[in-house]
Design a protein around this motif. Structure first.
Motif, PDB file in Angstrom:
ATOM      1  N   ILE A 123       1.469  11.971  -1.181  1.00 51.68           N
ATOM      2  CA  ILE A 123       0.066  12.340  -0.948  1.00 51.68           C
ATOM      3  C   ILE A 123       0.004  13.485   0.057  1.00 51.68           C
ATOM      4  O   ILE A 123      -0.727  14.467  -0.135  1.00 51.68           O
ATOM      5  CB  ILE A 123      -0.743  11.130  -0.438  1.00 51.68           C
ATOM      6  CG1 ILE A 123      -0.889  10.086  -1.551  1.00 51.68           C
ATOM      7  CG2 ILE A 123      -2.124  11.568   0.051  1.00 51.68           C
ATOM      8  CD1 ILE A 123      -1.641   8.836  -1.125  1.00 51.68           C
ATOM      9  N   CYS A 178      -7.161   4.644  -8.588  1.00 54.97           N
ATOM     10  CA  CYS A 178      -7.226   5.740  -9.570  1.00 54.97           C
ATOM     11  C   CYS A 178      -7.782   5.264 -10.910  1.00 54.97           C
ATOM     12  O   CYS A 178      -8.477   6.006 -11.598  1.00 54.97           O
ATOM     13  CB  CYS A 178      -5.842   6.347  -9.778  1.00 54.97           C
ATOM     14  SG  CYS A 178      -5.225   7.276  -8.368  1.00 54.97           S
ATOM     15  N   ALA A 195      -3.022  10.914   4.358  1.00 54.48           N
ATOM     16  CA  ALA A 195      -3.150   9.856   3.348  1.00 54.48           C
ATOM     17  C   ALA A 195      -4.379   8.983   3.565  1.00 54.48           C
ATOM     18  O   ALA A 195      -5.081   8.631   2.616  1.00 54.48           O
ATOM     19  CB  ALA A 195      -1.881   8.998   3.345  1.00 54.48           C
ATOM     20  N   GLY A 200      -3.501  13.828  -3.304  1.00 57.26           N
ATOM     21  CA  GLY A 200      -3.252  14.644  -2.118  1.00 57.26           C
ATOM     22  C   GLY A 200      -3.838  16.034  -2.251  1.00 57.26           C
ATOM     23  O   GLY A 200      -4.453  16.551  -1.313  1.00 57.26           O
ATOM     24  N   GLY A 221      -4.455   4.073   2.526  1.00 60.10           N
ATOM     25  CA  GLY A 221      -3.782   5.256   3.043  1.00 60.10           C
ATOM     26  C   GLY A 221      -3.153   5.003   4.396  1.00 60.10           C
ATOM     27  O   GLY A 221      -2.046   5.492   4.688  1.00 60.10           O
ATOM     28  N   LEU A 227       7.301   6.544  -3.546  1.00 56.69           N
ATOM     29  CA  LEU A 227       5.915   6.171  -3.810  1.00 56.69           C
ATOM     30  C   LEU A 227       5.408   5.201  -2.747  1.00 56.69           C
ATOM     31  O   LEU A 227       6.173   4.498  -2.109  1.00 56.69           O
ATOM     32  CB  LEU A 227       5.806   5.526  -5.201  1.00 56.69           C
ATOM     33  CG  LEU A 227       6.251   6.412  -6.368  1.00 56.69           C
ATOM     34  CD1 LEU A 227       6.294   5.615  -7.666  1.00 56.69           C
ATOM     35  CD2 LEU A 227       5.322   7.609  -6.514  1.00 56.69           C
ATOM     36  N   ALA A 228       4.077   5.186  -2.577  1.00 60.49           N
ATOM     37  CA  ALA A 228       3.382   4.252  -1.680  1.00 60.49           C
ATOM     38  C   ALA A 228       3.836   4.370  -0.231  1.00 60.49           C
ATOM     39  O   ALA A 228       3.731   3.411   0.530  1.00 60.49           O
ATOM     40  CB  ALA A 228       3.558   2.810  -2.167  1.00 60.49           C
ATOM     41  N   THR A 256      -3.112   1.773  -5.072  1.00 59.50           N
ATOM     42  CA  THR A 256      -3.281   3.157  -5.519  1.00 59.50           C
ATOM     43  C   THR A 256      -3.606   3.217  -7.000  1.00 59.50           C
ATOM     44  O   THR A 256      -4.471   3.981  -7.444  1.00 59.50           O
ATOM     45  CB  THR A 256      -2.007   3.968  -5.234  1.00 59.50           C
ATOM     46  OG1 THR A 256      -1.750   3.966  -3.821  1.00 59.50           O
ATOM     47  CG2 THR A 256      -2.154   5.409  -5.708  1.00 59.50           C
ATOM     48  N   GLU A 309      -0.440  10.149  -6.863  1.00 57.95           N
ATOM     49  CA  GLU A 309      -0.341  10.452  -5.438  1.00 57.95           C
ATOM     50  C   GLU A 309      -0.375  11.956  -5.182  1.00 57.95           C
ATOM     51  O   GLU A 309      -1.053  12.413  -4.249  1.00 57.95           O
ATOM     52  CB  GLU A 309       0.937   9.831  -4.873  1.00 57.95           C
ATOM     53  CG  GLU A 309       0.910   8.313  -4.895  1.00 57.95           C
ATOM     54  CD  GLU A 309       1.905   7.685  -3.945  1.00 57.95           C
ATOM     55  OE1 GLU A 309       2.600   8.421  -3.210  1.00 57.95           O
ATOM     56  OE2 GLU A 309       1.985   6.452  -3.914  1.00 57.95           O
ATOM     57  N   ALA A 325       0.041   3.181   3.966  1.00 59.06           N
ATOM     58  CA  ALA A 325       1.087   4.082   3.478  1.00 59.06           C
ATOM     59  C   ALA A 325       1.722   4.840   4.635  1.00 59.06           C
ATOM     60  O   ALA A 325       2.951   5.018   4.683  1.00 59.06           O
ATOM     61  CB  ALA A 325       0.504   5.057   2.455  1.00 59.06           C
TER      62      ALA A 325
END
Length: 460
Positions: free
Chosen positions: A254, A417, A84, A77, A105, A248-249, A413, A73, A108
């Motif tokens: 981000i 990635c 996001a 970012g 995003g 997170l999330a 996420t 994240e 999020a």
């Protein structure tokens, strides 16, 4: 102008909002991670699930699951240099991948917004207790405190919509004032003194607890490795806390990562943030539990420990009013640094999506968050009957964000990635450190999804 054109234009603009130094970003990200859960939840679940054995499992979860996703994240970012939603779109376009990844995003941002709406209410409890502690409500001469008295105080707070609204609004306005002042003049200046202040308060409190509490009992409770208590449920609890404690999330990391200097190391920064977060949680336990055990109280979880049991001590111990004031000040600081990071994703999105000034974006966020927060306020009193699938508004919102939105966001996420980002993008993410790419990809493709699946099926 279509959305892709807007994204390209935003991504090509010079970034004038960069954290002044590496330490500043660590403080900001750590402030986002360190919240109320560190102060009352982690110490309790560690002690109840095997102490040192649980701590070892938790640290393994942080290393295998939390830190890789945190790196993802923050790195995304910094590469996207946007909010996001746009970050996913920008990186998807650059990778040549297809799919509506911008939705991840957007979810999020929605997640952080919804969490903020009930977080300010809980933070308002801390502000209220700071106020009544400063005014000596637990130290009235001749007053005999017991759980019926402190429990009644807490029940009266929850039963009063007016009081809840007043203190949640005050907390929200403080958050608005900081966020609306900008990255450097608001958030950066605030975290640069608030996080060191939080550390100093912890040091002062743990010193007091060592002198006046049963420190050996607290150390045994937290660190004695009882593997018989390390059940499957305990492992699931460790997985869940390692996920939620690092923010997170929720778009926060981000967004904060988009203000990160290109010279900073994503890996080192992530390790530092996770380390500070864990250290604060353990230190909080060593601050609270010596006093709890010394006075024969039950180390109950959550609000019951903080708002019912501990006030008994503040009314009885030497310098209790001073200690109680410092304690609730610590909770307020921890809550505020997290609230700032929860508001920032929405403000950044409004700024870039609708070309609003930061003040207007922060004001719009504040007003609408306050309106949504009323659902949480009223669900604690006049709407306390289950309304949504057998849950109150507050419980339903908590379940939606923690068990559905954050879980889905973390999984998406990791897959993005692991399977969408190309080799050159990962090299950019890690500053050319190719040694990190292979283990990072393995974590994103296999390890993190496995942890998220365990987290998802755990409550079933």
């Amino acid at each position: 102008m279509n959305n892709d054109a807007v994204i390209i234009e935003e991504n090509s603009k010079p970034v004038d909002r960069i954290w002044r130094g590496k330490i500043t970003f660590v403080m900001a990200a750590a402030g986002s991670a360190v919240g109320l859960g560190n102060m009352w939840k982690f110490p309790y679940i560690a002690g109840e699930n095997g102490g040192g054995a649980f701590v070892l499992v938790y640290l393994a979860c942080i290393l295998c699951f939390g830190i890789p996703l945190l790196m993802a994240e923050i790195g995304m970012g910094r590469m996207g240099r946007s909010n996001a939603q746009n970050t996913f779109r920008i990186l998807r376009r650059e990778s040549g991948s297809k799919g509506p990844w911008g939705v991840v995003g957007a979810l999020a941002i929605v997640t952080s917004y919804l969490i903020l709406s009930f977080y300010i209410v809980v933070a308002g409890w801390c502000l209220y207790y700071l106020w009544i502690t400063v005014n000596g409500q637990f130290n009235i001469p001749g007053q005999i405190l017991d759980k019926s008295v402190t429990g009644g105080m807490f029940d009266n707070l929850l039963a009063s919509p007016q009081t809840l609204i007043i203190f949640s609004v005050v907390f929200l306005l403080i958050t608005f004032g900081i966020v609306s002042s900008g990255i450097k003049n608001g958030i950066e200046k605030t975290v640069n003194w608030m996080m060191p202040s939080l550390m100093l308060i912890l040091v002062l409190l743990i010193g007091y607890s060592i002198r006046n509490g049963d420190f050996s009992a607290a150390v045994h409770f937290l660190f004695n490795a009882d593997f018989h208590k390390l059940t499957l449920n305990a492992i699931i609890v460790a997985v869940g806390h390692s996920f939620f404690t690092l923010s997170l999330a929720s778009g926060s990391m981000i967004t904060y990562g988009s203000y990160m200097s290109a010279k900073s190391s994503v890996v080192k920064t992530s390790l530092a943030v996770a380390g500070i977060d864990t250290l604060v949680a353990l230190t909080a336990g060593l601050t609270i539990f010596p006093l709890v055990f010394e006075h024969g109280l039950e180390p109950g979880a959550g609000p019951g420990l903080v708002f019912i049991s501990l006030p008994l001590l503040f009314g009885d111990m030497p310098y209790g009013q001073l200690f109680g004031t410092i304690f609730f000040l610590m909770l307020f600081v921890a809550a505020l640094t997290s609230a700032i990071s929860l508001m920032e994703p929405t403000v950044a999105w409004l700024e870039q999506r609708f070309f609003l000034s930061r003040t207007r974006a922060a004001l719009l966020t504040t007003l609408t968050v306050w309106l949504v927060s009323l659902g949480t306020v009223f669900s604690l009193n006049i709407w306390d009957n289950p309304m949504f699938f057998g849950k109150t508004f507050f419980d339903a919102l908590d379940y939606l964000t923690a068990n559905i939105l954050m879980t889905a966001g973390g999984l998406a996420t990791a897959l993005f990635c692991g399977y969408c980002l190309k080799e050159h993008q990962l090299e950019q993410m890690f500053g050319g450190n190719r040694a990190v790419i292979v283990p990072f990809r393995i974590a994103m493709r296999y390890v993190v999804p496995l942890f998220v699946v365990v987290l998802a099926i755990g409550p079933i």
